[in-house]
Design a protein around this motif. Structure first.
Motif, PDB file in Angstrom:
ATOM      1  N   ALA A 275      44.026  49.676  40.749  1.00 57.72           N
ATOM      2  CA  ALA A 275      44.885  48.536  41.061  1.00 57.72           C
ATOM      3  C   ALA A 275      44.092  47.235  41.107  1.00 57.72           C
ATOM      4  O   ALA A 275      44.571  46.188  40.648  1.00 57.72           O
ATOM      5  CB  ALA A 275      45.579  48.767  42.404  1.00 57.72           C
ATOM      6  N   GLU A 276      42.895  47.290  41.629  1.00 56.02           N
ATOM      7  CA  GLU A 276      42.075  46.078  41.725  1.00 56.02           C
ATOM      8  C   GLU A 276      41.744  45.538  40.345  1.00 56.02           C
ATOM      9  O   GLU A 276      41.869  44.340  40.086  1.00 56.02           O
ATOM     10  CB  GLU A 276      40.792  46.374  42.494  1.00 56.02           C
ATOM     11  CG  GLU A 276      39.879  45.177  42.669  1.00 56.02           C
ATOM     12  CD  GLU A 276      38.624  45.505  43.449  1.00 56.02           C
ATOM     13  OE1 GLU A 276      37.884  44.553  43.799  1.00 56.02           O
ATOM     14  OE2 GLU A 276      38.368  46.695  43.718  1.00 56.02           O
ATOM     15  N   ALA A 277      41.331  46.438  39.453  1.00 52.34           N
ATOM     16  CA  ALA A 277      40.967  46.004  38.104  1.00 52.34           C
ATOM     17  C   ALA A 277      42.194  45.559  37.322  1.00 52.34           C
ATOM     18  O   ALA A 277      42.177  44.527  36.638  1.00 52.34           O
ATOM     19  CB  ALA A 277      40.255  47.137  37.369  1.00 52.34           C
ATOM     20  N   ALA A 278      43.277  46.315  37.419  1.00 53.38           N
ATOM     21  CA  ALA A 278      44.483  45.988  36.667  1.00 53.38           C
ATOM     22  C   ALA A 278      45.076  44.658  37.112  1.00 53.38           C
ATOM     23  O   ALA A 278      45.586  43.882  36.294  1.00 53.38           O
ATOM     24  CB  ALA A 278      45.515  47.095  36.819  1.00 53.38           C
ATOM     25  N   SER A 279      45.009  44.374  38.405  1.00 53.70           N
ATOM     26  CA  SER A 279      45.613  43.154  38.936  1.00 53.70           C
ATOM     27  C   SER A 279      44.901  41.897  38.457  1.00 53.70           C
ATOM     28  O   SER A 279      45.471  40.798  38.509  1.00 53.70           O
ATOM     29  CB  SER A 279      45.610  43.188  40.471  1.00 53.70           C
ATOM     30  OG  SER A 279      46.416  44.258  40.940  1.00 53.70           O
TER      31      SER A 279
END
Length: 287
Positions: A275-279
């Motif tokens: 989620a951190e990378a995708a966001s």
């Protein structure tokens, strides 16, 4: 179906937690370990509706059964706004039928079920959920309640919808993803969060399904190939998706099953990302 208490919460006044699990030995369906679990031994899927785990069922089969991880399904609504596709009709309230399907669906993956009673259809296209917030007296209280639910289970990994698209662009899916993001931000030691990045396009008359990944994520995307057989079995991850669908028969009739059986092998992939990378990447949102 054997019921057992999995989560103990005090004064859960607005939400009713239902836990469903199956005892006994877990079938061993070994599969190359999923990268996102690494050394983790517990996983929570958070969905909006009782049948949403169908979208991640190949992963659940591998992790919950193959790796024997401790799994839980947190489902926010009882799906009362859906349509009943049973040939003989549902006979009783659709929410009752779908709650039963949710219990059998969790049993399929040897997972604990935490079934909530937020209003089906409470999400909006922008991912907000004013009706859900109103039921709790505001966004802060809603977020706090779900932070408590997740913290009580203490999974090492949480998998949910990307709030920017919710896989199918369903407003409840998007609102669910955002609620999880907000809830985990309040925890001192949050579990690792991953988004389901599969994009699904469904057409009706006849039913047809197309699956793909968000191109802008590039190397950040991770793939679970659902064509592969689980070791020790002739069944593939895609077979487990069909198994899950057959449990949720009020939502998936024979036309739906045929549509999923006809999805080309190249599209039989579950996409996910940190989620951190995708966001950090701009994605095309639903309009």
């Amino acid at each position: 179906m054997i019921l057992r208490l999995a989560v103990t919460l005090m004064a859960v006044s607005m939400l009713t937690a239902m836990t469903v699990a199956a005892d006994g030995l877990r079938p061993r369906l070994a599969h190359p370990r999923l990268a996102f679990l690494e050394e983790a031994t517990s996983l929570m899927w958070v969905g909006a509706h009782p049948d949403d785990e169908v979208l991640v069922s190949p992963i659940l089969a591998s992790v919950c059964l193959g790796d024997a991880a401790v799994c839980s399904l947190l489902i926010l609504t009882r799906g009362e706004q859906g349509s009943c596709l049973l040939p003989a009709g549902c006979g009783v309230a659709l929410s009752t039928v779908r709650s039963g399907e949710a219990g059998r669906g969790s049993d399929l993956f040897q997972a604990d079920l935490i079934l909530q009673t937020l209003a089906d259809g409470g999400g909006r296209p922008d991912g907000s959920a004013p009706n859900w917030e109103a039921a709790f007296g505001g966004r802060e209280r809603l977020v706090a309640r779900f932070a408590t639910l997740i913290e009580a289970v203490a999974p090492e990994v949480v998998l949910t919808f990307d709030p920017r698209h919710g896989t199918t662009c369903h407003p409840d899916h998007r609102a669910t993803g955002q609620l999880v993001v907000d809830a985990l931000r309040t925890l001192a030691r949050p579990p690792r969060l991953f988004f389901l990045e599969t994009r699904a396009r469904v057409t009706l008359s006849p039913v047809r399904m197309e699956l793909h990944s968000p191109a802008p994520l590039g190397a950040l995307i991770r793939r679970f190939d659902a064509n592969r057989s689980l070791s020790g079995s002739t069944e593939t991850g895609w077979d487990w998706m069909l198994k899950s669908m057959r449990i949720h028969r009020s939502q998936f009739d024979d036309a739906w099953l045929r549509a999923v059986e006809q999805v080309p092998e190249a599209q039989r992939v579950v996409y996910y990302a940190s989620a951190e990378a995708a966001s950090a990447v701009t994605l095309d949102e639903c309009h």
